[in-house]
Motif scaffolding. Structure first.
Motif, PDB file in Angstrom:
ATOM      1  N   ARG A  94      39.335  55.323  46.999  1.00  0.00           N
ATOM      2  CA  ARG A  94      37.773  55.708  48.358  1.00  0.00           C
ATOM      3  C   ARG A  94      36.669  54.780  48.348  1.00  0.00           C
ATOM      4  N   ARG A  95      36.761  53.706  47.147  1.00  0.00           N
ATOM      5  CA  ARG A  95      35.646  52.690  47.322  1.00  0.00           C
ATOM      6  C   ARG A  95      36.124  51.496  45.879  1.00  0.00           C
ATOM      7  N   PRO A  96      37.198  51.118  46.144  1.00  0.00           N
ATOM      8  CA  PRO A  96      37.891  50.461  45.932  1.00  0.00           C
ATOM      9  C   PRO A  96      37.029  48.794  45.906  1.00  0.00           C
ATOM     10  N   VAL A  97      36.852  48.059  44.394  1.00  0.00           N
ATOM     11  CA  VAL A  97      35.706  47.084  43.907  1.00  0.00           C
ATOM     12  C   VAL A  97      36.345  46.043  43.479  1.00  0.00           C
ATOM     13  N   VAL A  98      36.230  45.168  43.783  1.00  0.00           N
ATOM     14  CA  VAL A  98      36.941  42.985  43.406  1.00  0.00           C
ATOM     15  C   VAL A  98      36.069  42.747  42.714  1.00  0.00           C
ATOM     16  N   VAL A  99      35.723  42.313  41.274  1.00  0.00           N
ATOM     17  CA  VAL A  99      34.633  41.563  41.191  1.00  0.00           C
ATOM     18  C   VAL A  99      34.898  39.864  41.276  1.00  0.00           C
ATOM     19  N   HIS A 100      34.584  39.353  41.982  1.00  0.00           N
ATOM     20  CA  HIS A 100      34.773  38.255  42.463  1.00  0.00           C
ATOM     21  C   HIS A 100      33.598  37.216  41.907  1.00  0.00           C
ATOM     22  N   PRO A 101      34.191  36.007  42.303  1.00  0.00           N
ATOM     23  CA  PRO A 101      35.193  35.480  42.312  1.00  0.00           C
ATOM     24  C   PRO A 101      36.589  35.392  41.466  1.00  0.00           C
ATOM     25  N   GLN A 102      37.820  35.319  41.428  1.00  0.00           N
ATOM     26  CA  GLN A 102      38.421  35.530  41.457  1.00  0.00           C
ATOM     27  C   GLN A 102      39.973  35.960  41.976  1.00  0.00           C
ATOM     28  N   PRO A 106      44.104  40.697  45.028  1.00  0.00           N
ATOM     29  CA  PRO A 106      44.519  42.304  44.619  1.00  0.00           C
ATOM     30  C   PRO A 106      43.241  42.628  45.969  1.00  0.00           C
ATOM     31  N   GLU A 107      42.388  41.927  46.618  1.00  0.00           N
ATOM     32  CA  GLU A 107      41.654  42.348  47.794  1.00  0.00           C
ATOM     33  C   GLU A 107      42.869  42.227  49.041  1.00  0.00           C
ATOM     34  N   ALA A 108      43.062  40.725  49.022  1.00  0.00           N
ATOM     35  CA  ALA A 108      44.070  40.311  50.522  1.00  0.00           C
ATOM     36  C   ALA A 108      45.257  42.201  50.068  1.00  0.00           C
ATOM     37  N   ALA A 109      46.193  42.548  49.135  1.00  0.00           N
ATOM     38  CA  ALA A 109      46.934  43.381  49.353  1.00  0.00           C
ATOM     39  C   ALA A 109      46.312  45.027  49.492  1.00  0.00           C
ATOM     40  N   LEU A 110      44.326  45.403  48.767  1.00  0.00           N
ATOM     41  CA  LEU A 110      44.189  46.065  49.292  1.00  0.00           C
ATOM     42  C   LEU A 110      43.760  46.234  50.981  1.00  0.00           C
ATOM     43  N   GLY A 114      44.501  48.837  54.175  1.00  0.00           N
ATOM     44  CA  GLY A 114      43.538  49.648  54.704  1.00  0.00           C
ATOM     45  C   GLY A 114      42.200  50.213  54.059  1.00  0.00           C
ATOM     46  N   HIS A 115      42.552  49.486  53.113  1.00  0.00           N
ATOM     47  CA  HIS A 115      40.842  49.941  52.600  1.00  0.00           C
ATOM     48  C   HIS A 115      39.957  49.283  53.030  1.00  0.00           C
TER      49      HIS A 115
END
Length: 367
Positions: A94-102, A106-110, A114-115
């Motif tokens: 429901r609330r995905p978080v990506v830690v950047h820079p990385q 992962p973010e593109a796939a999420l 539709g996330h």
């Protein structure tokens, strides 16, 4: 700080810097002179089995033995990139978080699944080090790299453990962990951390980017969910043969030796970069690449191309801008040639200047 913006090209990767050009490659983080002959031979031997559908049981068992895990906690994938797609499609968030820079996949796939993604941006002034308190409490899926691409920062395992909690999936991308001497701070093989998902890649250390092979380590229920999201026979017979071969004791010994060489070569590169007042490298790099900040880095990168070297632009990574470049660690001879080219590129751009505004004399190379 939590940011969600589309201003970065998440689909740009280092291979775009060298595609169709004859350049010394410092843009792609694949170990040079790989795969080794013995691995090529194992892959070639598997070609006699191409008439049969791939059978991943032997590779899965080999990965499980290597990490001291039951096979139910292992899933071979077509590289780590496939694993990110499976996670985005198969695991609830429901609330995905990506830690950047990385790494941006992962973010593109999420997003593609539709996330709506929340970004936690690590800061240069903090050395791009993670503060677990920066991750929102209600995040139910958190993605972090260790060591992190492109910053080369190795986060302490104990720090990452603080991100785990019941009801949260903690995805740790360890694609470059086998290039860290002793794999210190690794979480692969841990079964005591709730919701932990560890991703590994064999493409970097063994030069298998064109073969696409990696694997996921997680709890049995998570592995089962990811496997259901895979197409039939997603990993080819040659890739599975490579995975099995890279889990042998001899291969692990070779990888450990390579990690030690990479550490020494990285120290040589950092020492050379330290001679440039115009260049600031992220401290305590631990991966087979370093991140550097240079004024007018986009122009410097173009000058480097003209001098025969490809560097990875940094402005496609959330949290970074056009003043950043990522440099792959290479052997000392290649590094010395690159440092000489960098000296010329800085002078041509006008970033490097000595007394009276003229170019500085050539800097001595580290021994």
């Amino acid at each position: 700080m939590y940011v969600h913006t589309d201003s970065h090209d998440l689909r740009h990767h280092g291979d775009a810097e060298v595609r169709g050009a004859s350049l010394t490659d410092l843009a792609v983080n694949v170990r040079a002179d790989t795969p080794p002959d013995w691995l090529r031979e194992r892959i070639a031997a598997s070609l006699t089995r191409l008439a049969a559908y791939p059978d991943g049981r032997a590779a899965r068992a080999a990965v499980a033995r290597r990490h001291g895990l039951p096979v139910e906690r292992v899933l071979p994938t077509a590289g780590a990139a496939e694993a990110f797609v499976l996670i985005a499609r198969a695991l609830p968030a429901r609330r995905p978080v990506v830690v950047h820079p990385q790494f941006t996949e992962p973010e593109a796939a999420l997003r593609d699944a539709g996330h709506e993604v929340t970004r936690v941006l690590l800061r240069e002034e903090d050395g791009f080090r993670l503060d677990p308190a920066a991750v929102p409490d209600d995040a139910d899926l958190v993605v972090v790299g260790n060591p992190t691409n492109p910053t080369s920062v190795l986060h302490p395992a104990a720090l990452l453990e603080k991100l785990a909690r019941p009801g949260r999936t903690l995805v740790v991308d360890e694609a470059f962990m086998d290039a860290v001497p002793g794999e210190r701070e690794a979480l692969a093989g841990r079964m005591d951390i709730p919701g932990l998902v560890v991703l590994r890649s064999l493409t970097k250390t063994w030069g298998l980017a064109g073969l696409r092979i990696g694997y996921v380590l997680a709890g049995p229920e998570t592995i089962a969910a990811l496997e259901r999201a895979q197409p039939l026979w997603p990993v080819s017979t040659p890739a599975l043969a490579a995975a099995e071969a890279c889990m042998s004791s001899a291969a692990l010994t070779e990888a450990a030796r390579a990690a030690d060489r990479i550490a020494a070569d990285r120290a040589h590169l950092l020492a050379g970069l330290a001679e440039f007042e115009e260049v600031r490298a992220v401290a305590e790099a631990a991966a087979p690449f370093v991140l550097v900040r240079i004024e007018r880095a986009d122009e410097v990168r173009e000058r480097l191309r003209g001098l025969g070297f490809a560097a990875r632009r940094g402005d496609t990574f959330p949290g970074l801008g056009p003043e950043w470049l990522r440099l792959a660690v290479r052997d000392r001879v290649t590094t010395n040639r690159f440092l000489q080219a960098l000296d010329q590129a800085l002078a041509l751009v006008g970033v490097s200047s000595g007394p009276g505004g003229g170019p500085e004399p050539a800097r001595p190379l580290p021994l």
